[in-house]
Design a protein around this motif. Structure first.
Motif: not given
Length: 380
Positions: A215, A219-220, A241-242, A274, A279, A375
């Motif tokens: 990730v 996004k963390v 998400k992290g 992810i 990204d 994940d």
């Protein structure tokens, strides 16, 4: 007569034991019988010689032996050995053209007298291609014309019905032994195997790197060590998400944890996306001072909320509840290695829900993101 359940179990177990006995007997002959040892060794030498000269292994057989031949070819190809299957009947109608002068032929026939197989022998001899026989009759026609004979003898099949069972199981196992022996002799590596299996779980386990499934940092949730507990909680809610919060020595200039927005409801849990192409990972220069000094997980938050006095809970800072000097991984490591660390080799003896990802092997490397256990478990 319909078999009862005990009879079904007994009969099935006996088949397995008969086939296992055939494998064990063959292995014992390889250990103790000179003819079996010499035949197998000479067969391996012939195959290695052909491969070193740029040739291939042509595997041939009819009926059940043909099916086993195809499986042997598939195993050889996946373990780095150039091989192909040749059907004896098709060979008589033009497919013999696939056999070249540097090749070697591995011919499967339990009886050693299969008519369709023996018909192509003169053409193979005319081409000067050595034949390696694999079967159960060392006095057969095939054995007599073979440059090497691999002992595939079985006392009996695994049933009163004379269907090929123990004999084909042994031929298949010998094919595996040959393929893996060749791979080892030619120093074929796990990495090479992975390159031949880019798809599916095998490919992911052997090729997928952490940078491909992490990730990314933006996004963390991340906070400085001095951030208060309410900021930590809001950041964790904002970036779910992290799986936790990364505590940094110095926050990037473009990010401020004080600018807290409402919780996001659009984060996807799909592990396969992810690390999508859209990204963008921050440059090394932008994260040069972003060094990881701790990690805060949901467990850390729950523990402090249960034990801290209500009036002092928001006086708590990130540095008071974080796990300092956390286990980290770098972008070039295999994802399976990260998963192994998280499940088996972490210092606490408990599963780690996430690992910060950094550049290089130095723990002071720039922070790039996190890889989560959830994940990885979905991927593998």
């Amino acid at each position: 007569m319909i078999l009862t359940t005990p009879d079904v179990i007994l009969d099935s177990a006996n088949v397995l034991m008969d086939e296992a006995r055939a494998l064990n007997d063959c292995a014992q002959r390889l250990f103790s019988t000179e003819a079996s040892r010499q035949g197998y060794q000479k067969a391996i030498d012939l195959m290695l010689g052909a491969l070193e000269c740029g040739g291939k292994i042509v595997v041939t057989g009819v009926g059940k032996s043909g099916k086993i031949s195809e499986k042997i070819v598939a195993t050889m190809l996946s373990t780095g050995t150039h091989a192909t299957y040749l059907h004896p009947v098709e060979a008589m109608h033009g497919d013999l053209g696939t056999v070249l002068e540097n090749d070697v032929v591995l011919a499967l026939s339990f009886s050693g007298n299969t008519e369709e197989l023996m018909r192509i022998v003169p053409s193979l001899n005319h081409r000067g291609v050595p034949i390696i026989g694999l079967g159960g009759n060392n006095k057969s026609q095939l054995a007599k014309v073979s440059a090497a004979w691999i002992d595939g003898f079985v006392q009996r099949e695994a049933s009163e019905i004379p269907a090929p069972t123990s004999s084909t199981t042994l031929a298949l196992a010998l094919g595996d032994a040959i393929a893996l022996t060749l791979a080892k002799q030619r120093k074929f590596t796990t990495h090479g195997f992975a390159l031949n299996h880019p798809g599916g779980s095998l490919g992911r386990r052997l090729l997928l790197k952490i940078k491909d499934c992490m990730v990314p940092a933006q996004k963390v949730a991340s906070v400085p060590a001095t951030a208060s507990l309410d900021v930590v909680i809001m950041e964790m809610t904002r970036h779910p998400k992290g799986g936790g919060v990364v505590v940094l020595r110095t926050m990037p200039q473009q990010q401020s944890v004080m600018e807290v927005s409402p919780p996001s409801s659009v984060a996807s849990d799909d592990a396969t996306t992810i690390a999508s192409e859209e990204d963008e990972i921050p440059s090394s220069a932008a994260l040069a001072e972003n060094q990881v000094i701790g990690v805060i997980t949901h467990s850390n938050i729950h523990r402090i909320l249960k034990t801290a006095a209500r009036e002092s809970v928001f006086d708590i800072r990130a540095c008071d509840i974080m796990t300092p000097d956390p286990v980290v991984c770098n972008t070039e490591e295999l994802a399976t290695d990260a998963m192994r660390i998280m499940v088996e080799k972490n210092p606490t003896g408990r599963e780690l829900p996430l690992l910060p990802v950094i550049d290089g092997k130095d723990k002071r490397g720039a922070w790039r993101g996190v890889v989560t256990l959830k994940d990885l478990q979905e991927l593998f």
